[in-house]
Design an enzyme around this catalytic site. Structure first.
Site, mmCIF file in Angstrom:
data_model
loop_
_atom_site.group_PDB
_atom_site.id
_atom_site.type_symbol
_atom_site.label_atom_id
_atom_site.label_comp_id
_atom_site.label_asym_id
_atom_site.label_seq_id
_atom_site.Cartn_x
_atom_site.Cartn_y
_atom_site.Cartn_z
ATOM 1 N N HIS A 1 0.850 -1.194 0.000
ATOM 2 C CA HIS A 1 0.000 0.000 0.000
ATOM 3 C C HIS A 1 0.890 1.249 0.000
ATOM 4 O O HIS A 1 2.119 1.147 0.161
ATOM 5 C CB HIS A 1 -0.925 0.017 1.222
ATOM 6 C CG HIS A 1 -0.211 -0.173 2.527
ATOM 7 N ND1 HIS A 1 0.593 0.785 3.082
ATOM 8 C CD2 HIS A 1 -0.167 -1.233 3.376
ATOM 9 C CE1 HIS A 1 1.083 0.335 4.213
ATOM 10 N NE2 HIS A 1 0.652 -0.896 4.416
HETATM 11 P P1 TYD Z 1 -1.264 -2.783 8.075
HETATM 12 O O1 TYD Z 1 -0.937 -1.345 7.954
HETATM 13 O O2 TYD Z 1 -2.148 -3.395 7.037
HETATM 14 O O3 TYD Z 1 0.076 -3.650 8.178
HETATM 15 P P2 TYD Z 1 1.261 -3.790 7.104
HETATM 16 O O4 TYD Z 1 1.296 -2.538 6.291
HETATM 17 O O5 TYD Z 1 2.486 -4.004 7.933
HETATM 18 O O6 TYD Z 1 1.004 -4.995 6.296
HETATM 19 O O7 TYD Z 1 -1.904 -3.016 9.531
HETATM 20 C C1 TYD Z 1 -2.249 -4.294 10.022
HETATM 21 C C2 TYD Z 1 -3.385 -4.127 11.021
HETATM 22 O O8 TYD Z 1 -2.997 -3.323 12.139
HETATM 23 C C3 TYD Z 1 -4.620 -3.454 10.415
HETATM 24 O O9 TYD Z 1 -5.775 -4.127 10.910
HETATM 25 C C4 TYD Z 1 -4.585 -2.048 10.967
HETATM 26 C C5 TYD Z 1 -3.848 -2.204 12.283
HETATM 27 N N1 TYD Z 1 -3.033 -1.016 12.620
HETATM 28 C C6 TYD Z 1 -3.424 -0.198 13.669
HETATM 29 O O10 TYD Z 1 -4.443 -0.423 14.329
HETATM 30 N N2 TYD Z 1 -2.659 0.887 13.972
HETATM 31 C C7 TYD Z 1 -1.533 1.193 13.284
HETATM 32 O O11 TYD Z 1 -0.864 2.204 13.587
HETATM 33 C C8 TYD Z 1 -1.147 0.341 12.181
HETATM 34 C C9 TYD Z 1 0.080 0.636 11.371
HETATM 35 C C10 TYD Z 1 -1.936 -0.750 11.896
#
Ligand code: TYD
Length: 142
Positions: A60
Site C-alpha cells: 500500500h
Molecule cells: P497494516 O498497515 O495493514 O500492516 P502492514 O502494512 O504491515 O502490512 O496493519 C495491520 C493491522 O494493524 C490493520 O488491521 C490495521 C492495524 N493497525 C493499527 O491499528 N494501527 C496502526 O498504527 C497500524 C500501522 C496498523
C-alpha cells in the site's frame, strides 16, 4: 516535501539515513530524534514482528504519512515503488533506516527469523490514509 506536487515525489526522496552509533565495551546505543535525524515529527511508533517466513507486509501507499523504518533485529527488504521505478532497500542493522516519503508504494519482504521492524510515522493511525489499490496509486502519481 511541502509545496511539491504529487508527481514530483520521486525515488530520490526515499533514502537510507544513518543514525548515531555510540559504541563502547558495554555495547552499542543508537538514537533517533525527530526533525534532527529524521525529517518529520513523530506522531506514532509501531513494530512488526513474528512474521512467518515468506510473508509480505505492506502492499500500500499513504496519502500523508511519512515513515522511517529500522530493522531493530534481523533483516528484511523493502521494495519502494514511486510509480515509475522500483528499488529494493535491504535493512539489516539497527544504526540506519529507510526514510519513506508519502505516496510511495511499499512492500516488505524476506523477513528473517526473529526480525523486528520499528516504524516511526509522521501521523496518527488513520485507515483513510491508506491507498490499497495500485491503480489508484498510479493515477494519483500521474
Ligand atoms: P497494516 O498497515 O495493514 O500492516 P502492514 O502494512 O504491515 O502490512 O496493519 C495491520 C493491522 O494493524 C490493520 O488491521 C490495521 C492495524 N493497525 C493499527 O491499528 N494501527 C496502526 O498504527 C497500524 C500501522 C496498523
Amino acid at each position: 516535501m511541502l509545496g511539491r506536487e504529487n508527481h514530483q515525489l520521486t525515488m530520490e526522496s526515499a533514502r537510507i539515513i544513518q543514525l548515531p552509533k555510540n559504541g563502547d565495551r558495554r555495547g552499542n546505543l543508537s538514537v533517533i530524534e525527530e526533525m534532527r535525524h529524521i525529517p518529520f515529527k513523530i506522531e506514532r511508533a509501531f513494530w512488526v514482528y513474528d512474521v512467518p517466513g515468506g510473508e509480505t507486509r505492506g502492499g500500500h501507499a499513504y496519502r500523508q504519512s511519512e515513515e522511517f523504518i529500522v530493522a531493530l533485529s534481523g533483516s528484511f527488504d523493502i521494495i519502494i515503488d514511486d510509480g515509475k521505478e522500483k528499488h529494493t532497500f535491504s535493512l539489516n542493522r539497527s544504526y540506519y533506516g529507510l526514510y519513506v516519503p508519502r505516496l510511495m508504494w511499499r512492500e516488505m519482504v524476506n523477513f528473517s527469523t526473529n526480525s523486528l521492524a520499528l516504524i516511526l510515522s509522521s501521523t496518527p493511525y488513520d485507515a483513510a490514509d491508506y491507498i490499497r489499490d495500485y491503480n489508484e496509486f498510479k493515477s494519483i502519481k500521474l
